[in-house]
Design an enzyme around this catalytic site. Sequence first.
Site, PDB file in Angstrom:
ATOM      1  CG  ASP A 288      -4.111 -12.081   3.355  1.00 32.17           C
ATOM      2  OD1 ASP A 288      -4.473 -11.072   3.979  1.00 32.17           O
ATOM      3  OD2 ASP A 288      -2.973 -12.565   3.474  1.00 32.17           O
TER       4      ASP A 288
HETATM    5  C1  GLC Z   1      -0.796 -11.794   5.932  1.00 32.93           C
HETATM    6  C2  GLC Z   1      -1.519 -10.489   5.758  1.00 32.93           C
HETATM    7  C3  GLC Z   1      -1.259  -9.819   4.442  1.00 32.93           C
HETATM    8  C4  GLC Z   1       0.152 -10.134   3.970  1.00 32.93           C
HETATM    9  C5  GLC Z   1       0.213 -11.625   3.688  1.00 32.93           C
HETATM   10  C6  GLC Z   1       1.608 -12.062   3.245  1.00 32.93           C
HETATM   11  O1  GLC Z   1      -1.624 -12.720   6.570  1.00 32.93           O
HETATM   12  O2  GLC Z   1      -2.924 -10.483   5.955  1.00 32.93           O
HETATM   13  O3  GLC Z   1      -1.469  -8.401   4.630  1.00 32.93           O
HETATM   14  O4  GLC Z   1       0.454  -9.398   2.800  1.00 32.93           O
HETATM   15  O5  GLC Z   1      -0.208 -12.409   4.791  1.00 32.93           O
HETATM   16  O6  GLC Z   1       2.509 -11.907   4.302  1.00 32.93           O
END
Ligand code: GLC
Length: 741
Positions: A288
């Site tokens: 993430d």
């Molecule tokens: C965010 C979220 C995740 C998302 C990623 C990209 O922090 O936790 O669910 O897919 O970043 O945007």
Amino acid sequence: MKQLTFLLISLVLLLTFTMCQQPNGNDQDEVAQKIDSLIDLMTLEEKIGQLTLYTSDMDQTGAFIRKEYESDIKQGKVGAIFNAYGADYTRRLQEMAVNNSRLRIPLLFGYDVIHGHRTIFPVPLAEAASWNLEAIENSARVAAEEASAEGLHWTFAPMADIARDPRWGRIVEGAGEDPYLGALIAAARVKGFQGDDLADLNTLAACVKHFAAYGASQAGRDYHSVDMSELMLREVYLPPYKAAVEAGAATAMTSFNDLNGVPATSNHFLLTELLRDEWGFEGFVVTDYTSIMELLYHGVAADTAHAAELSLKAGVDMDMQAGIFQQSLTKLVSEKRIQETIIDQAVSRILKIKFELGLFDDPYRYSYKEREKNNIMRPDQLEAARDMARKSIVLLRNEKNTLPISNEVKTIALIGPMGSNQRDLFGSWSAAGDWTKAVSLAQGLKSRFPDTKIIVEEGCSIEGNDKSGFRAAEKAAKQADFVILALGEAYWMSGEAASRSELSLPGVQQELAELIIETGKPVASVIMSGRPLTINWLAENSPALIQAWFLGTQSGNALADILSGDYNPSAKLPVTFPRNVGQIPIYYSMKNTGRPFDENNKYTSKYLDVSNEPLYPFGFGLSYTSFHYDKLTLSQQSYKMNDSIQVSVEVSNTGRVAGEEIVQLYVRDPVASMTRPVRELKAFDRIWLEPGSSKIIKFRLHPNQLGFYVSGKKYITEPGKFSIFVGGNSNASLETGFDLK
Ligand code: GLC
């Protein structure tokens, strides 16, 4: 001399690689050979580039890529970009990589296409309330159709986190509290996004997230620690991720949380032993957002190089936005802390998805303006969103058949901050959706009741304590034959970084509701929120009450379909509604305890100040008609371990209108070698019944669905008595039982 030799070898290998660039299909072995020959060509720096994912940005002039990322892309130091979409923009970025980098490896474009891309569907928790797997799969399919038409290859969905704590804002993004329902929905979403072949132009590579158990963040506080037994993890939190993997999810994303003391992003048990060795996952794992860097805050990495080493060795393949693989891996290899072979393995997993998407055949195949124009917000896509929204709306109360609104009504007062609201209808993670195109409840009502006078009064805003609009709202209510109260949360009050310690209606909406209901008019309260709210007073005092979640582009039309009775509500809650925050965590599949609640015995499991019962139980939802359950029968009284257990039940429509009922089957193992939940959902079916008609519904269970984990991955089904409950929610009272030998 050395450079010349290197150049010559590269040239020969590049020729070899190009020659095997046959457009005749990418079967596994052929792709594997192409990947190996490509990796043989790559420098370490180019390999590390494939493990690097950076964001595109947006400002008032539109989308742009940072200068430093542009130069990295041109040097082959970036493998993927997220938050970039649009045929022209993705084509431009792809040209940067393919026309400038030495090996012309195409970029992968990812984006959070969570519940629609341009046509925004109901938030995932709302879709889960439909219990309609075909509709949910279709929702993901439409999203993939639109997103892939805008140059996207990969979505960071489905979010498969089980959530039993509505304080956690991200409960909105998942499928609620139940592992059985959640697993079926996660699989449906993967199939909807990926279709049968990633090379099909209208499909997206899925990404099951957030691995794992992010929904159990302590106290419902986002990003907080998670700590649970492996038994609880396997029984409750893992099934949806596993189902997504079994459905063929191309990628997985690590979660922000630590799990039992080990951050998911450096958790070898999760990312290698479980995901790959036990489940056979063959895709790639992306972190993430900056999660590798966050290992320093978690306190498990001393520096960024250590963080890179831990995460790569745990099983991470791609670094989202931390840039730490890019900055550290070369050094780690030279210091022999990381074998280059582990990098090759990660590169291979990523290249495999790029091959499967057909990007090596044509890097621009998804970035065609013509396709973009013809595949966005088409009438059929909008209709699919409206139908999904209708199926997601839960009728919680309908005293004296307040609803549906009759066509004879002369004046409707629409009161509350959600009445004309468009922005909040999308909920969180609304991708490239344009909320100015959302149909508000006011617009939906006006088009459905063209001859009815509709007075719209906001009364108050979503938050704040300004009551200056109360008087006008009360006046409107008194002038009307029917009142709709449109209340709820703002879109940003749920989703990421949106935990709430209180779950009441924000601002002064409750006071507005009391003032309006005090008028004695027929009132239907419509709640738009990304989570269960403690709407206790409305549950007692609003003649009709609807949980509408956030329904997306077609909100107003779908709500008008329900309020007018054009569509008979059929949805059922995928998550328990607590009476207050003090009850949390609260969910239907609780254990019985050694002192189950007894109102005549103080010394039993209960509170002094609130009942153990939720405001609304899992699986609950009303209809404009009524259903009766009878003749619950089993094919046998006792079964052997390899038998299949046939259950049948008669369901009748005892009301005046046709409707759909979601028939739910729960099982209890009352005596086992470990404590078992008082109920567990094991099957459900949706049936349509005309008034006065009946239908026999049949279910087939297998004993291996009745087991439980005893230690680690050891799962057993024990002989003994089992109870079965069938009905229209998790309090189903129709019961029977059998022996398992
Ligand atoms: C965010 C979220 C995740 C998302 C990623 C990209 O922090 O936790 O669910 O897919 O970043 O945007």
